[in-house]
Scaffold this motif. Structure first.
Motif: not given
Length: 386
Positions: A67-95
């Motif tokens: 999963a690659r996520l980007r927002s028009s707000h904030g730092e406007q950097t792309t966050v990349t996440v391996d969904l196989s590791t999706l957990s509370h620890d990998t879900m931070q900030g606006w993502t």
């Protein structure tokens, strides 16, 4: 971008970032709660309406598990996440909001693989207008369609709430997601938070020559911290001492008995919830009989209860309410979780400039941050817009 989401522009910005067109653009609105504050998690009644400011997500499914996520707000950097590791620890900030929804849907057995997501929102953050639920509902609506999940709107409400509760860590009820998902143009959503039954209530402000002015005090609040959890704990204590499942089960006639059972602070918290539930019911009845011009006193009484009994107002909110009332508002109250955020004022359209100027001047005279003041109207709920 303006307050109105431009779907074509959101899609173009997605393409500029990810180098391809999205599969679609989905939008979900923020909300103003007309009346019924902190009643939702007490299994009571609320009356929100969706506003013409929204969160929009452009999404394209991928072949991998990234999963690659980007927002028009904030730092406007792309966050990349391996969904196989999706957990509370990998879900931070606006993502945490979009990924939280994906996590909940996957927990429910919905097959969601990799995706690219671009978020743009015109709902002010921290203003008590439910910017977080708007994101959650836009994402839930999108993946419900993209993954052919066939979940009902009521089920999507619970998906958003679970993401908010379990991932973000905010102990909220179903008010925000219900407003964002169930609303229609020109109506408020009368919601029974115990049964999840809802009814659309006509709220044609324009026909009555009225509008609702939002005053974003710029005093930011965060549901996951501070006083919100403490108020919820007080409510749960009050219900436990009274021997009922929730404060929904206490009526105004029970308050004298409650005052003898509860400590002074807990009693005040309980009294707000009990009287606020009744104000919601009264507002629905008055809207049917007299239209929106007749509900002002109920809105103002709600604010007094939140200020004095629930103690969730602040000097900026009180100043906005008092100044609006002194300059022609029919009613005014803080809206949202409290401790900052926004106030709303029900005003004749003809006095909009007067009220705006008076509030701006009052804030300046008090040395407060310049507020953001804008009119809202009841808008449609979450939907695909491109």
């Amino acid at each position: 971008m303006s307050a109105t989401v431009d779907a074509t522009q959101v899609a173009q910005e997605f393409a500029d970032i990810f180098g391809t067109s999205p599969d679609g653009v989905w939008s979900a609105p923020g909300r103003v709660n007309l009346i019924g504050e902190h009643t939702d998690y007490n299994e009571g009644f609320v009356l929100p309406f969706a506003i013409d400011r929204a969160a929009a997500v452009a999404i394209k499914l991928r072949e991998d598990n990234t999963a690659r996520l980007r927002s028009s707000h904030g730092e406007q950097t792309t966050v990349t996440v391996d969904l196989s590791t999706l957990s509370h620890d990998t879900m931070q900030g606006w993502t945490a909001y979009p990924l939280g929804v994906v996590w909940v849907l996957r927990q429910l057995g919905v097959a969601i693989g990799g995706f690219d997501l671009y978020l743009h929102s015109t709902v002010p953050s921290g203003a008590g207008l439910s910017s977080s639920a708007a994101i959650e509902c836009a994402v839930a609506t999108a993946f419900n369609e993209l993954a052919n999940a066939s979940l009902s709107r009521s089920e999507l409400v619970l998906v958003g709430q679970r993401a908010e509760n379990e991932v973000v860590g905010a102990p909220t009820g179903i008010l925000d997601q219900s407003a964002s998902l169930l609303a229609t143009d020109g109506h408020a959503v009368f919601l029974d938070c115990r049964t999840q039954e809802s009814e659309l209530v006509p709220l044609d402000l324009a026909a009555a020559g009225l509008l609702i002015l939002v005053v974003d005090t710029k005093v930011s609040h965060a549901h996951a911290t501070g006083g919100y959890s403490a108020r919820r704990a007080s409510c749960e204590l009050g219900a436990e001492v009274f021997g009922v499942p929730a404060l929904r089960d206490i009526s105004a006639a029970d308050l004298p008995e409650a005052s003898g059972l509860l400590d002074t602070e807990t009693f005040r918290r309980v009294r707000h919830i009990v009287t606020e539930n009744q104000r919601v019911l009264d507002t629905v009845a008055v809207l049917a009989d007299g239209g929106p011009g007749a509900i002002g006193a109920l809105l103002t009484a709600s604010h007094a209860s939140m200020r004095d009994d629930f103690e969730i107002s602040c000097p900026e909110l009180d100043l906005a309410v008092d100044t609006a009332l002194a300059n022609g508002a029919l009613g005014a109250r803080m809206t949202g979780g409290g401790f900052g955020g926004s106030a709303i004022a029900l005003i004749p359209a003809a006095v909009e400039a007067t009220v705006r100027d008076a509030i701006s001047q009052a804030f300046a005279d008090s040395g407060f941050t310049v507020p953001d003041i804008f009119a809202v109207s009841p808008a449609p709920g979450a939907r695909k817009i491109l």
